[in-house]
Design a protein around this motif. Structure first.
Motif, PDB file in Angstrom:
ATOM      1  N   GLY A  31       0.825  -1.198   0.000  1.00  0.00           N
ATOM      2  CA  GLY A  31       0.000   0.000   0.000  1.00  0.00           C
ATOM      3  C   GLY A  31       0.854   1.241   0.000  1.00  0.00           C
ATOM      4  N   ASP A  32       0.286   2.330  -0.514  1.00  0.00           N
ATOM      5  CA  ASP A  32       1.004   3.592  -0.559  1.00  0.00           C
ATOM      6  C   ASP A  32       0.186   4.687   0.092  1.00  0.00           C
ATOM      7  N   SER A  33       0.835   5.587   0.806  1.00  0.00           N
ATOM      8  CA  SER A  33       0.213   6.763   1.401  1.00  0.00           C
ATOM      9  C   SER A  33      -0.922   6.348   2.328  1.00  0.00           C
ATOM     10  N   ALA A  34      -2.175   6.734   2.034  1.00  0.00           N
ATOM     11  CA  ALA A  34      -3.278   6.286   2.884  1.00  0.00           C
ATOM     12  C   ALA A  34      -3.382   4.769   2.891  1.00  0.00           C
ATOM     13  N   ALA A  42       4.232  -4.451   3.029  1.00  0.00           N
ATOM     14  CA  ALA A  42       5.166  -3.457   2.491  1.00  0.00           C
ATOM     15  C   ALA A  42       4.427  -2.137   2.350  1.00  0.00           C
ATOM     16  N   ALA A  43       4.805  -1.144   3.149  1.00  0.00           N
ATOM     17  CA  ALA A  43       4.106   0.135   3.210  1.00  0.00           C
ATOM     18  C   ALA A  43       4.986   1.234   2.633  1.00  0.00           C
ATOM     19  N   GLU A  44       4.457   1.947   1.652  1.00  0.00           N
ATOM     20  CA  GLU A  44       5.169   3.060   1.016  1.00  0.00           C
ATOM     21  C   GLU A  44       4.596   4.390   1.504  1.00  0.00           C
ATOM     22  N   SER A  45       5.432   5.212   2.092  1.00  0.00           N
ATOM     23  CA  SER A  45       5.022   6.538   2.550  1.00  0.00           C
ATOM     24  C   SER A  45       3.820   6.454   3.481  1.00  0.00           C
ATOM     25  N   PHE A 102       8.994  -0.611   5.370  1.00  0.00           N
ATOM     26  CA  PHE A 102       8.499   0.754   5.423  1.00  0.00           C
ATOM     27  C   PHE A 102       9.496   1.636   4.696  1.00  0.00           C
ATOM     28  N   GLY A 103       9.046   2.763   4.178  1.00  0.00           N
ATOM     29  CA  GLY A 103       9.991   3.647   3.524  1.00  0.00           C
ATOM     30  C   GLY A 103       9.325   4.860   2.921  1.00  0.00           C
ATOM     31  N   ASP A 104      10.178   5.746   2.401  1.00  0.00           N
ATOM     32  CA  ASP A 104       9.711   7.042   1.914  1.00  0.00           C
ATOM     33  C   ASP A 104      10.597   7.536   0.789  1.00  0.00           C
ATOM     34  N   VAL A 105      10.120   8.592   0.134  1.00  0.00           N
ATOM     35  CA  VAL A 105      10.912   9.303  -0.862  1.00  0.00           C
ATOM     36  C   VAL A 105      11.587  10.495  -0.205  1.00  0.00           C
ATOM     37  N   THR A 106      12.500  11.123  -0.914  1.00  0.00           N
ATOM     38  CA  THR A 106      13.260  12.247  -0.351  1.00  0.00           C
ATOM     39  C   THR A 106      12.382  13.443  -0.057  1.00  0.00           C
ATOM     40  N   ASN A 107      11.479  13.775  -0.971  1.00  0.00           N
ATOM     41  CA  ASN A 107      10.709  15.030  -0.876  1.00  0.00           C
ATOM     42  C   ASN A 107       9.223  14.735  -0.691  1.00  0.00           C
ATOM     43  N   GLU A 108       8.869  14.166   0.444  1.00  0.00           N
ATOM     44  CA  GLU A 108       7.499  13.741   0.694  1.00  0.00           C
ATOM     45  C   GLU A 108       6.491  14.893   0.686  1.00  0.00           C
ATOM     46  N   GLY A 109       6.921  16.090   1.053  1.00  0.00           N
ATOM     47  CA  GLY A 109       5.954  17.155   1.260  1.00  0.00           C
ATOM     48  C   GLY A 109       5.724  18.115   0.116  1.00  0.00           C
TER      49      GLY A 109
END
Length: 547
Positions: A203-206, A230-233, A325-332
């Motif tokens: 899943g991603d985001s929400a 596996a959770a994205e952002s 779990f993880g994120d991108v560099t510029n989430e906002g």
């Protein structure tokens, strides 16, 4: 630059494709085997239409229908907030799923295949990542997985709360739709070649926020519905209790002229969809100046969602399964207002999203993000306050929660991996959007398998068809390996570095390490000291902010 066109690869069926009929008991669906070796069934109903008395109610099993249903078209999207007239591709009757599987799944000697159930994002206010084609992931898995994607109720249809809903309906219905899908998978996925005892959530985001809620559902009770995630952002928005969310119910009752009805919930249920949708708008949260980016959200109901997410994981009330779990560099960057002209504007934006932020909190945030505002690199159509404020929002809502989740699982002894996605696209770097929220979906699913419209999503960055094309097999290797073996390394793409667990990398001693992902530069990295310091603070105030 790519034009704004829409890809529908799943709708084109080769002339040589043969129909495949699956009997689900309540209905038979005819799918199609495509020439690429993947079979697909689109628009399978997994729950009864949530209409009439079932509006604002928990999902119910679908009714039986006679005859063979054609499964060549996606079901409509669930109705989004702030959208009227109703889009042609949306409907209140929207509880449908798609299944993608290797064509050869019917061979009796074949081992059941790993199952990947993907929960799309959209802030719980729209279906934001619909209709992704599973062909590329299945091919990358050596035809070793089955994929399920689905729509779920959002906005008031999925997350309206308050005393009336609690007494004569159901709260958190969007999450309950997801559980309905997982129960459907347990009952039916073997008919598509899938193994109900090997189900991985994605899943991603929400959708990633939903994963954290499902991991901690009913205080971490294991109902056997999934076995890794596996959770994205992963998005940590403010959460209200059922009583605190009463304001949203009351506002909707007023906007629909149901406030004088002897039974306001019955009045809301009696409205035609168009009338209700016209009143489906966001307002400011209590204590905020302007409406938030995402108005409706899951609530604490003392049952499915017992407490704030941070507190649940701090106290160990969650399932111990392998996780990413993880994120991108510029989430906002995609979310933050570009015309911020002062620190006060930055504070107002952040408080609109998190009304519980106090001056004490904001003073510390200023210290971390806004103290060197005039040295900020300029970007087109934005002020110097934009990127620092977007950095604060991105870490507060996405990056630091991911770090907290990885830490909680590692401390509990469960396999836990974390990533930092930083694939650079020249146009996005120039615009300032950078490596923006959930852009890694293009690498996981393959850019040719994405779907977008004028109101949902965006085209893949052009570089994913050129200079960044090499990152796609790398990402697909890690993801399909995790889906198949609960470990991203087992079947990773040849030449890809080993992805060490969080706290179990080359430095040992529990030092947090994550996979840094960039075309030609993918490697393990330690979380920078300054980011660790910022996240330690933001995590420490998470419960105060009702996350």
């Amino acid at each position: 630059m790519l034009s704004r066109w829409v890809l529908f690869p799943v709708l084109f069926v080769a002339a040589s494709a043969k129909p495949l009929v699956v009997d689900l008991g309540y209905a038979q669906y005819r799918g199609h085997a495509l020439s690429n070796g993947v079979a697909q069934w689109l628009g399978i109903r997994y729950a009864a239409p949530p209409l009439g008395s079932l509006r604002f109610s928990a999902p119910q099993d679908p009714d039986e229908v006679d005859g063979i249903q054609d499964a060549s078209q996606h079901g409509p999207l669930c109705l989004p907030i702030n959208t009227y007239p109703i889009p042609a591709d949306s409907s209140e009757d929207c509880l449908f799923l798609d299944v993608y599987a290797p064509v050869g799944f019917r061979g009796l000697t074949l081992k059941p295949l790993s199952v990947f159930v993907f929960i799309q994002g959209g802030g719980f206010n729209q279906n934001g990542n619909p209709y992704y084609n599973g062909s590329s992931l299945i091919q990358a898995s050596d035809m070793g997985i089955v994929i399920v994607t689905f729509n779920y109720r959002v906005g008031p249809y999925g997350f309206l709360s308050g005393a009336e809903i609690r007494n004569d309906g159901s709260v958190n219905n969007g999450i309950k739709d997801m559980i309905q899908v997982l129960k459907w998978v347990q009952k039916h996925i073997h008919k598509f070649g899938g193994d109900p005892n090997h189900v991985v959530l994605g899943g991603d985001s929400a959708g990633a926020a939903a994963i954290t809620l499902l991991l901690s559902a009913y205080n971490g009770r294991d109902d056997g519905l999934f076995h890794a995630a596996a959770a994205e952002s992963q998005s940590f928005a403010p959460m209200y209790t059922v009583d605190e969310a009463q304001f949203a119910y009351d506002n909707l009752v007023i906007r629909t002229d149901c406030y004088n009805a002897p039974d306001t919930l019955a009045c809301l249920r009696s409205l035609d969809t168009a009338t209700l949708q016209k009143a489906n708008i966001a307002t400011q949260l209590p204590g905020a100046q302007d409406p938030p980016l995402y108005f409706y959200a899951p609530v604490i109901d003392d049952d499915l969602v017992p407490d704030y997410t941070y507190r649940m994981f701090e106290e160990g009330r969650f399932l111990r399964v392998p996780v990413i779990f993880g994120d991108v560099t510029n989430e906002g960057t995609l979310f933050t207002t570009k015309n911020l002209n002062s620190t006060a504007d930055a504070h107002a934006f952040l408080q609109d999203q998190f009304p519980a932020l106090t001056q004490k909190h904001l003073s510390r945030i200023d210290h971390y993000y806004l103290r060197d505002i005039h040295s900020t690199k300029p970007y087109p159509d934005s002020t110097p306050y934009w990127r620092p404020t977007s950095n604060a929002y991105g870490e507060l809502r996405y990056i630091c929660p991911g770090i907290a989740m990885s830490t909680a699982f590692a401390n509990a002894g469960a396999p836990s991996w974390n990533y930092h996605y930083s694939v650079l696209d020249p146009e996005d770097e120039a615009s300032g959007d950078g490596v923006y929220h959930v852009v890694e979906l293009n690498a996981i699913w393959g850019p040719e398998n994405m779907w977008w419209s004028d109101t949902i999503g965006s085209p893949p960055p052009a570089s994913y068809f050129g200079s960044n094309a090499a990152i796609i097999p790398v990402m697909q290797g890690y993801w399909t390996s995790f889906i198949r073996s609960f470990d991203p390394n087992t079947y990773r793409y040849p030449g890809s570095p080993r992805w060490e667990t969080w706290g179990g990398g080359r430095h040992g001693g529990g030092r947090p390490e994550r996979l840094f992902i960039r075309t030609g530069e993918t490697r393990m990295e330690s979380v920078p000291r300054d980011q660790r310091e910022r996240c330690e603070y933001l995590i420490s105030i998470g419960v105060e902010l009702t996350q």
